[in-house]
Enzyme design. Structure first.
Site, PDB file in Angstrom:
ATOM      1  N   ARG A  57      20.183  88.363  67.071  1.00  8.67           N
ATOM      2  CA  ARG A  57      19.645  87.978  65.773  1.00  8.67           C
ATOM      3  C   ARG A  57      18.237  87.391  65.881  1.00  8.67           C
ATOM      4  O   ARG A  57      17.302  87.839  65.210  1.00  8.67           O
ATOM      5  CB  ARG A  57      20.613  86.959  65.136  1.00  8.67           C
ATOM      6  CG  ARG A  57      20.360  86.603  63.711  1.00  8.67           C
ATOM      7  CD  ARG A  57      20.434  87.777  62.764  1.00  8.67           C
ATOM      8  NE  ARG A  57      21.539  88.667  62.964  1.00  8.67           N
ATOM      9  CZ  ARG A  57      22.738  88.557  62.381  1.00  8.67           C
ATOM     10  NH1 ARG A  57      22.983  87.566  61.565  1.00  8.67           N
ATOM     11  NH2 ARG A  57      23.678  89.441  62.606  1.00  8.67           N
ATOM     12  N   THR A  58      18.084  86.397  66.733  1.00  5.75           N
ATOM     13  CA  THR A  58      16.776  85.747  66.868  1.00  5.75           C
ATOM     14  C   THR A  58      15.738  86.731  67.422  1.00  5.75           C
ATOM     15  O   THR A  58      14.600  86.798  66.960  1.00  5.75           O
ATOM     16  CB  THR A  58      16.881  84.515  67.782  1.00  5.75           C
ATOM     17  OG1 THR A  58      17.807  83.597  67.209  1.00  5.75           O
ATOM     18  CG2 THR A  58      15.531  83.831  67.948  1.00  5.75           C
ATOM     19  N   LYS A  86      17.203  88.804  90.440  1.00  5.90           N
ATOM     20  CA  LYS A  86      17.229  88.888  91.903  1.00  5.90           C
ATOM     21  C   LYS A  86      16.874  87.522  92.485  1.00  5.90           C
ATOM     22  O   LYS A  86      16.199  87.434  93.515  1.00  5.90           O
ATOM     23  CB  LYS A  86      16.217  89.936  92.421  1.00  5.90           C
ATOM     24  CG  LYS A  86      16.531  91.376  92.023  1.00  5.90           C
ATOM     25  CD  LYS A  86      15.406  92.328  92.509  1.00  5.90           C
ATOM     26  CE  LYS A  86      15.661  93.784  92.105  1.00  5.90           C
ATOM     27  NZ  LYS A  86      14.520  94.659  92.299  1.00  5.90           N
ATOM     28  N   ARG A 107      14.211  82.056  75.142  1.00  2.00           N
ATOM     29  CA  ARG A 107      15.526  81.515  74.797  1.00  2.00           C
ATOM     30  C   ARG A 107      16.195  81.133  76.098  1.00  2.00           C
ATOM     31  O   ARG A 107      16.289  81.965  77.013  1.00  2.00           O
ATOM     32  CB  ARG A 107      16.347  82.577  74.091  1.00  2.00           C
ATOM     33  CG  ARG A 107      17.780  82.194  73.831  1.00  2.00           C
ATOM     34  CD  ARG A 107      17.881  81.495  72.487  1.00  2.00           C
ATOM     35  NE  ARG A 107      19.209  81.491  71.948  1.00  2.00           N
ATOM     36  CZ  ARG A 107      19.464  81.526  70.641  1.00  2.00           C
ATOM     37  NH1 ARG A 107      18.482  81.595  69.775  1.00  2.00           N
ATOM     38  NH2 ARG A 107      20.696  81.477  70.192  1.00  2.00           N
ATOM     39  N   HIS A 135      15.668  74.365  68.310  1.00  5.24           N
ATOM     40  CA  HIS A 135      15.541  75.730  67.801  1.00  5.24           C
ATOM     41  C   HIS A 135      14.505  75.675  66.667  1.00  5.24           C
ATOM     42  O   HIS A 135      14.837  75.896  65.499  1.00  5.24           O
ATOM     43  CB  HIS A 135      16.895  76.224  67.296  1.00  5.24           C
ATOM     44  CG  HIS A 135      16.991  77.713  67.161  1.00  5.24           C
ATOM     45  ND1 HIS A 135      15.896  78.555  67.271  1.00  5.24           N
ATOM     46  CD2 HIS A 135      18.054  78.536  66.920  1.00  5.24           C
ATOM     47  CE1 HIS A 135      16.292  79.800  67.104  1.00  5.24           C
ATOM     48  NE2 HIS A 135      17.588  79.816  66.892  1.00  5.24           N
TER      49      HIS A 135
END
Lengths: 291, 291, 291
Positions: A57-58, A86, A107, A135
């Protein structure tokens, strides 16, 4: 407008009401712009996204904001399952992505991740959700929705329905509302003493959040709450006529689909404003003299 | 051209031959256009894709159609494994994606999913394959291929090789061919009575489909059919000189690679036309006065 | 400049120093160009990527190169886990992608895969890494980095630190360096006889590679080497003042983060040049008269 140019967006706590008003003003401008003008705002610019927690969504909201303003997006939708890792450090991943793009969205599950990323990145970093509390672009979107749909923020009675325990969305909204003179009723529910039923007719904004299943000790307890915790037509009828219902989405059963078409339901408008507030923010960050 | 502007594309059954001719004409126009002109057709527009069944081929064909005409694509390549879901309803997922884009493509296992999506979406919805019968853009691509490579559709003898049981591609083609005066031989195979061998020299179009492994009761049975079910050079030699071989791709062993360079093999042309028929459709949907 | 127009890039062994200089010159030109001019180089063109081995780094570098020059990218980031496959041949996958794009990048575990792909593709194919030896765009990026940071390549002393066994990056670099008059010390390590410590003060370029964990017979052996195999401040102090440290990234512990800010550390510059050498190559392939 230079206050945002090439600046990071790390926390809603860094925003005072003046900064917020700048973003709201820029968003209003975009909403009124003809599409052809919009497409010049980020033309030829690239957003790089790094999602250490997947959040479709974001991510799509940012991609849509870039697309609508003429820009491009690239990045990693799920870094932890990506070959990039890795064992690579966050610092290196951020540095490389800052080479590939003009502005970054990060995020990450850890508090402080965005501030750290901003230190190592050559390009501005936007926090797309981090840790338990931050947020900022969601908070900007939510504040803009209240402002636009209610005409103001000061003086409103705002109820937060649901659990706050793991909700960075709610925490960020509360920090953002700290810039305004509002009365907030938190943790409203059907099962606790400070119940929504008692205050519903007094609220201007009903902000509903998703029930966090993982919070409940057992499935049975969860299902009991999930079933009782529904905003439906009966509740809407008791609301003030101009009151609005918000939800960060996705929703499960918290809001009954039969109120989607009521005048009070603003959660889809809220999603739409999310695209345009992000577009405004990106435009301000990428253009020295605004747009 | 306004007949497609902002309209949904749900089923090939909604298309009469006049509508199909409009799309074919628009496709021819794109094929003749210089690339610079093409890139204005969807300039600044965004396609949002929602694939509840992954289909890389169909998704890339749409993305390529947008890219060739100046537009952008974003979306979810595999909704069911995406974080978006978290139990969200199809209606909500579609509504949100319709905020992020100018036109939607939906791929979904359920019959009726696209019609439902079109009802809740603010933006036009294109069915990218649904249920057992519907794949309208594939049918348009196939009909255009026949028209362009044979010069006409009416009057042709068309053979469908292979299983039709789970083939939405074949069903959609058959519905589309219903607009034309054609003779169709279905379910042709090497193992059943209506065998390809008996009619090959009479066909103008040989449409080969993939064997659906999951249809067979056991592996042994599948392998037997898979081995026998091959269009090779021997078969091509028996075809009419102007006859064409089509396949929706990807293929396994149904068509031998050694006929790829024969004049009759048109399955790669068919894939190319898929890009341009989709570009034409998107251009008609997004531009009031055509392009 | 026509020597690259519509040509494949399969192996660094196909490049002589004249060709390399053409690419370096085009890269310098891009680095000096204003962004608005850059964005015309691949405007309206589409890169199609096919990664049979996931490599987020290489893919993003190509995508960023296209984005910075005005173009678009689409493709499959992990073909083997993609629905495309369903048993489809490499030839078919490549042919279809060549319909969807103007130039292809192929990453594949097999030697010869890119040459094969170039034969079946209608569009030019760039090898994005194949088999054990070939990674031509990485070699171009590395050679350009040496040239730009040292002012020349001829006459330099170059040390390769680490394992060469599975390193297509190192093999390609060595082939590329074959065009120049350099002295190369290979397989330098802390644990083997030809040790880095013995030659460090003589080197102009220290090229460090990642330790390939899978090469070691057991975990203990790997950890021993991994711990000892570090370029740190002590080593940097012993280097010539103008010597440079390179690494293809991602790194694990081979290079200590505390030398990132030293004048000698050029691995992030190297990543940046990777974006611009790829942009130059794409620009030369896609434009008949250069850019």
């Amino acid at each position: 407008m230079e206050e945002f140019f090439q600046e990071d967006v790390i926390s809603i706590r860094d925003m005072d009401s003046e900064k917020l008003e700048s973003i709201f003003g820029a968003t209003e401008k975009i909403l009124r712009m003809p599409p052809d003008s919009r497409r010049k705002i980020t033309l030829g610019r690239t957003l790089g996204y790094l999602f250490f927690e997947p959040s479709t969504r974001t991510r799509l909201s940012f991609q849509a904001a870039m697309a609508a303003t003429g820009g491009t997006s690239l990045g990693i939708a799920d870094v932890t399952s990506s070959s990039t890792q890795k064992g690579e450090s966050l610092a290196d991943t951020v540095r490389i992505m800052s080479i590939y793009s003009d502005v970054l969205v990060l995020r990450h599950p850890s508090d402080g991740s965005s501030r750290f990323a901003a230190e190592v990145s050559d390009k501005p970093v936007i926090n797309g959700g981090s840790g338990t509390e931050e947020h900022p672009t969601q908070a900007i979107q939510d504040l803009f929705t209240i402002k636009r749909e209610k005409g103001k923020i000061d003086g409103l009675n705002i109820g937060i329905v649901g659990d706050l325990k793991y909700g960075r969305t709610v925490y960020s909204l509360l920090y953002g509302l700290g810039n305004y003179d509002v009365k907030i009723k938190k943790r409203l529910s059907f099962t606790e003493s400070a119940s929504l039923e008692d205050v519903i007719d007094d609220l201007d904004v009903v902000y509903v959040t998703r029930i966090q299943k993982e919070r409940f000790p057992d499935e049975e307890e969860y299902l009991k709450v999930r079933g009782s915790y529904v905003i439906g037509l009966d509740m809407v009828k008791r609301m003030k006529s101009g009151a609005i219902i918000m939800h960060p989405l996705p929703r499960l059963d918290e809001i009954s689909a039969d109120i989607d078409r009521s005048r009070n339901a603003k959660y889809f408008k809220q999603a739409e404003y999310g695209k345009y507030t992000r577009a405004a923010l990106l435009g301000l960050i990428l253009n020295k003299n605004g747009f």
